[in-house]
Design a protein around this motif. Structure first.
Motif, PDB file in Angstrom:
ATOM      1  N   UNK A  79      45.944  50.332  43.895  1.00  0.00           N
ATOM      2  CA  UNK A  79      45.046  49.898  44.977  1.00  0.00           C
ATOM      3  C   UNK A  79      44.389  48.567  44.609  1.00  0.00           C
ATOM      4  N   UNK A  80      43.920  48.465  43.364  1.00  0.00           N
ATOM      5  CA  UNK A  80      43.308  47.211  42.891  1.00  0.00           C
ATOM      6  C   UNK A  80      44.371  46.116  42.819  1.00  0.00           C
ATOM      7  N   UNK A  81      45.574  46.473  42.358  1.00  0.00           N
ATOM      8  CA  UNK A  81      46.657  45.494  42.272  1.00  0.00           C
ATOM      9  C   UNK A  81      46.965  44.893  43.641  1.00  0.00           C
ATOM     10  N   UNK A  82      47.059  45.757  44.658  1.00  0.00           N
ATOM     11  CA  UNK A  82      47.371  45.265  46.007  1.00  0.00           C
ATOM     12  C   UNK A  82      46.279  44.315  46.513  1.00  0.00           C
ATOM     13  N   UNK A  83      45.010  44.688  46.268  1.00  0.00           N
ATOM     14  CA  UNK A  83      43.901  43.846  46.726  1.00  0.00           C
ATOM     15  C   UNK A  83      43.940  42.479  46.040  1.00  0.00           C
ATOM     16  N   UNK A  84      44.244  42.458  44.745  1.00  0.00           N
ATOM     17  CA  UNK A  84      44.317  41.181  44.018  1.00  0.00           C
ATOM     18  C   UNK A  84      45.533  40.367  44.470  1.00  0.00           C
ATOM     19  N   UNK A  85      46.655  41.061  44.672  1.00  0.00           N
ATOM     20  CA  UNK A  85      47.861  40.359  45.148  1.00  0.00           C
ATOM     21  C   UNK A  85      47.620  39.733  46.518  1.00  0.00           C
TER      22      UNK A  85
END
Length: 308
Positions: free
Chosen positions: A22-28
């Motif tokens: 979830x954090x990865x998607x937001x940063x991406x």
């Protein structure tokens, strides 16, 4: 200059990986490059001892702290309620994501008739145990450890009537059992339902990136709840619950905090509504109120019992 790849450290359970992705998607989505690095924590490996016997503080976060301090990962994503109130030197709070459901849920087998008589409930949390015994003094509470999936399997394999879970965890990995009820009378763990991203204090690039994910209302609410916890417990695990709700109609905060004895027989609580301008000391003042009202003696008893 080549763009840095932000390495996201996480535990390897399904829920922890969901949080990291979830954090990865937001940063991406913000244009940052990322990769996920999964590690096993002691809390996941040692399942035959109750958490409080493992010198609980940070049992789920320690492995990731070490990975970060060693430079193997740049950030770590945690369920905020698992994170000690004092972070290791060098590691700082980068972002608190918008909070999910805060309630606890009872997953049960058969029907709910046992609530009227005798029953056995499983939980690895002293807070849930104490609140359950406070409401159902005729019941027995047994220890339950492991990630969410493993705890669900243990519930199915044992003759317990039910087990208590955080709603947020079940929702995130779509694991709601058919038979469940919300325990809206149970005060959650401080910061329950919130996700925390930590980073190294000297890593400005990464800190700038994760700060874009911060949700200010959740940050304030969890700050108050954790301040309450820190003021009460002084490094000891105890049955403590806290919840802050923000009312935007009149800019007030509703704070509920509880401290129980381990057997659930003693309950000290504070329930107040204050103007949002009073947020900075709300957790501290509420904890002091409880400590002055018999809480100091109760905490002493809890600490002595846990040493045995």
């Amino acid at each position: 200059m080549a763009q840095k790849v932000i390495r996201i450290g996480t535990r390897d359970s399904e829920l922890a990986l969901w949080q990291a992705h979830t954090v990865q998607k937001k940063l991406n989505d913000l244009g940052y490059k990322t990769e996920i690095v999964a590690v096993k924590s002691q809390g996941d490996i040692v399942l035959d001892k109750p958490l409080y016997e493992l010198g609980i503080t940070g049992i789920f976060t320690k492995t990731l702290d070490i990975a970060m301090l060693n430079g193997d990962v740049d950030i770590a994503v945690h369920s905020m309620k698992d994170v000690p109130t004092a972070l290791p030197i060098g590691i700082v709070q980068g972002a608190v994501l918008e909070r999910a459901n805060t309630v606890d849920v009872l997953a049960y087998k058969g029907n709910l008739d046992f609530l009227k008589g005798e029953g056995t409930i499983a939980t690895g949390s002293l807070r849930r145990q104490a609140q359950w015994l406070n409401k159902y003094p005729n019941h027995k509470v047994v220890d339950l450890r492991g990630n969410v999936n493993l705890r669900m399997r243990k519930l199915a394999d044992n003759d317990w009537n039910g087990a208590v879970f955080a709603a947020a965890g079940l929702e995130r990995i779509n694991l709601y059992p058919e038979n469940h009820i919300a325990l809206d009378w149970m005060i959650p763990a401080p910061a329950q339902g919130a996700m925390l991203v930590v980073a190294m204090g000297n890593d400005n690039y990464t800190l700038d990136a994760v700060r874009e994910l911060n949700h200010i209302e959740t940050e304030i609410a969890t700050y108050i709840e954790r301040q309450f916890l820190k003021t009460l417990e002084g490094g000891c695990t105890a049955p403590i619950g806290a919840l802050v709700r923000y009312n935007e109609d009149d800019d007030t905060l509703h704070f509920q905090g509880v401290l129980f004895s381990l057997d659930g027989k003693q309950k000290l609580e504070v329930d107040k509504v204050v103007a949002i301008s009073e947020w900075k000391k709300l957790g501290y003042n509420s904890a002091e109120e409880i400590l002055n009202n018999g809480g100091a003696e109760l905490m002493k008893t809890i600490k002595e019992t846990m040493k045995k």
